[in-house]
Structure formats: structure tokens, C-alpha cells
Enzyme design. Structure first.
Site, PDB file in Angstrom:
ATOM      1  N   TYR A 117      11.752  18.927  11.096  1.00  0.00           N
ATOM      2  CA  TYR A 117      11.955  17.960  10.011  1.00  0.00           C
ATOM      3  C   TYR A 117      12.325  16.591  10.583  1.00  0.00           C
ATOM      4  O   TYR A 117      11.777  15.560  10.163  1.00  0.00           O
ATOM      5  CB  TYR A 117      13.057  18.463   9.082  1.00  0.00           C
ATOM      6  CG  TYR A 117      13.273  17.599   7.856  1.00  0.00           C
ATOM      7  CD1 TYR A 117      12.314  17.558   6.844  1.00  0.00           C
ATOM      8  CD2 TYR A 117      14.430  16.838   7.701  1.00  0.00           C
ATOM      9  CE1 TYR A 117      12.513  16.778   5.710  1.00  0.00           C
ATOM     10  CE2 TYR A 117      14.630  16.057   6.587  1.00  0.00           C
ATOM     11  CZ  TYR A 117      13.673  16.034   5.585  1.00  0.00           C
ATOM     12  OH  TYR A 117      13.865  15.256   4.471  1.00  0.00           O
ATOM     13  N   LYS A 173      10.107  13.130  10.079  1.00  0.00           N
ATOM     14  CA  LYS A 173      10.637  11.915   9.446  1.00  0.00           C
ATOM     15  C   LYS A 173      10.723  10.756  10.447  1.00  0.00           C
ATOM     16  O   LYS A 173      10.561   9.586  10.071  1.00  0.00           O
ATOM     17  CB  LYS A 173      12.005  12.201   8.822  1.00  0.00           C
ATOM     18  CG  LYS A 173      11.943  13.127   7.608  1.00  0.00           C
ATOM     19  CD  LYS A 173      11.060  12.559   6.501  1.00  0.00           C
ATOM     20  CE  LYS A 173      11.148  13.401   5.231  1.00  0.00           C
ATOM     21  NZ  LYS A 173      10.321  12.848   4.132  1.00  0.00           N
TER      22      LYS A 173
END
Length: 248
Positions: free
Chosen positions: A149, A153
Site C-alpha cells: 500500500y 501511494k
């Protein structure tokens, strides 16, 4: 009182629930004509029942060709919010290929795909536009069990900067907002990765100088600000909505 986005056409992805749904609602209140895009048709149907004037599109953004076809049919878009996202929570050492592919397909590839189509139309019309990518504090700091993740991002924030650099001469602004925990379904999943119970929430909040999580409304307000002419000189920015977490 004049509405900020009267006459503007907006596209919001991941619009069926949570942050995206609230952004759609506020954009409509501010005069925009909104297309809400999401995977889950039933969520879009309930949103359409609440706000009949919106358009809805159900498509899996992981599918490049289907998404490309759907977005190309929308016509002119002045404002884009890339909100669709998934979270991947795995301890480093147990990360699977499927988790990496799924996370990057939604959080990175879909943003590139959709933004390219919308930006092409903005450039051709010559009137400029604004794009906001919903990122995360995970793009800026390391978090346990968030390797995939955080990577996705981080990639999203770099895409934001390159888009801002290349699209700026065409009067197109591109920014990201980077919230800490927001207690949507996704945010709750992230909190639970640290354990169950109020003491876990309290311990996480204790790391935030303002001692609170981010409200959905905080993200909505920041997003609409960056979409608006009030942010006319802001592009390529990461706007932390983290209560001061990253300054420590």
C-alpha cells in the site's frame, strides 16, 4: 451565494461509498454536474436515488480496456477526483503477487489510465482543469504491514508530480491529498491490522499531535479546495491531512 462549480463537469471514481460518495454529494451542492464511477452498481443506484441529477458508471477500474471505453464516452470533464483505491495489508515476507497486482492495478494503473483520457480532453479544449488524487500519509511514511500500500501511494504521489509538471502548461493543475486514518470501511480495516479494541485506536491517536483521526469531511473540504479557483496557484502538492503525524 454563488456556487463554486456552477457549469463544471466532474468525474469522481470510487464514488459508491465513503469519501468518494461524500465528494460527489458536495460537488453537486456546489453546482457541478457529476459523473459517479464505481465498481459496485448497487452503491451507485442508491446514490442516484439520493441525487437523481448525477450520472453513474459501473466499471472495474482494474480492467484497462473496459475503463478506457467507459471514460471516453463521458464527454468533457473539467474536474477529476481519482478516489478509487484498495488497501493491502501483509507483513513483509508474506506479500503475494496477487496482492501486489491488485493494489497497483487500482491505486496506480487506473489513475494513469483515467487521467490520461481526461487530461487529453482538457488539453484539446484549452480551458484547463483540475485533478485531485486521493493518496495517503502512507505515501510519505512507512507503516507496518503496509509495504504494498505504501509503495502504491508513493507511486501515486510521484505520478501526481509528473502530471503537474507536464500538464501545467495546459492550465491543468494536479494535486494529492494525503490523509491519516479515515474511519471508512477501508480505514477500519487498517486500524484492525494493529489489533482489536478501543485501546488500539487510542494508541494510534496518541501518535497524532491533534490526537484524532481524519474525518471524511476533512478530505472532502481539502479536495474541493484543490479543485477550486481558490487553489489557482497550487499544483504538484501533497496536502497532508494527518493532524501532524508526519512531522514527528
Amino acid at each position: 451565494m454563488a456556487k463554486k462549480f456552477s457549469g463544471k463537469r466532474a468525474l469522481v471514481t470510487g464514488a459508491g461509498r465513503g469519501i468518494g460518495r461524500s465528494i460527489v454529494t458536495e460537488l453537486v451542492k456546489q453546482g457541478a454536474h457529476v459523473t459517479a464511477l464505481s465498481l459496485t452498481k448497487k452503491n451507485l443506484d442508491t446514490l442516484k436515488n439520493e441525487i437523481p441529477e448525477i450520472d453513474i458508471v459501473s466499471v472495474d477500474v482494474r480492467n484497462w480496456k473496459e475503463t478506457e471505453s467507459a471514460v471516453k464516452k463521458l464527454g468533457p470533464i473539467d474536474l477529476l477526483v481519482n478516489n478509487a483505491g484498495v488497501i493491502s495489508l501483509q507483513e513483509f515476507g508474506s506479500i503475494t503477487e496477487e496482492e501486489v497486482d491488485n493494489c497497483f492495478a487500482v491505486n496506480v494503473k487506473a489513475v494513469i489510465n483515467i487521467s490520461q483520457i481526461i487530461a487529453k480532453g482538457m488539453k484539446e479544449r484549452g480551458a484547463g482543469g483540475a485533478i485531485v488524487n486521493i493518496s495517503s500519509q502512507a505515501a510519505i511514511i512507512a507503516l507496518p504491514n503496509h509495504a504494498t500500500y505504501c509503495a502504491s501511494k508513493g507511486a501515486l504521489d510521484q505520478i501526481t508530480k509528473v502530471m503537474a509538471l507536464e500538464l501545467g502548461p495546459h492550465k491543468i493543475r494536479v494535486n494529492s491529498v494525503n490523509p491519516t486514518v479515515v474511519l471508512t470501511d477501508m480505514g477500519i480495516t487498517a486500524v484492525k491490522s494493529y489489533g482489536e479494541g478501543k485501546h488500539i485506536e487510542d494508541a494510534l491517536k496518541a501518535k497524532i499531535p491533534l490526537r484524532k483521526f481524519c474525518d471524511v469531511d476533512d478530505v472532502v473540504k481539502a479536495t474541493l479546495f484543490l479543485l477550486s479557483d481558490d487553489a489557482g496557484m497550487i499544483t504538484g502538492a501533497q496536502l497532508p491531512l494527518d493532524g501532524g503525524y508526519i512531522i514527528q
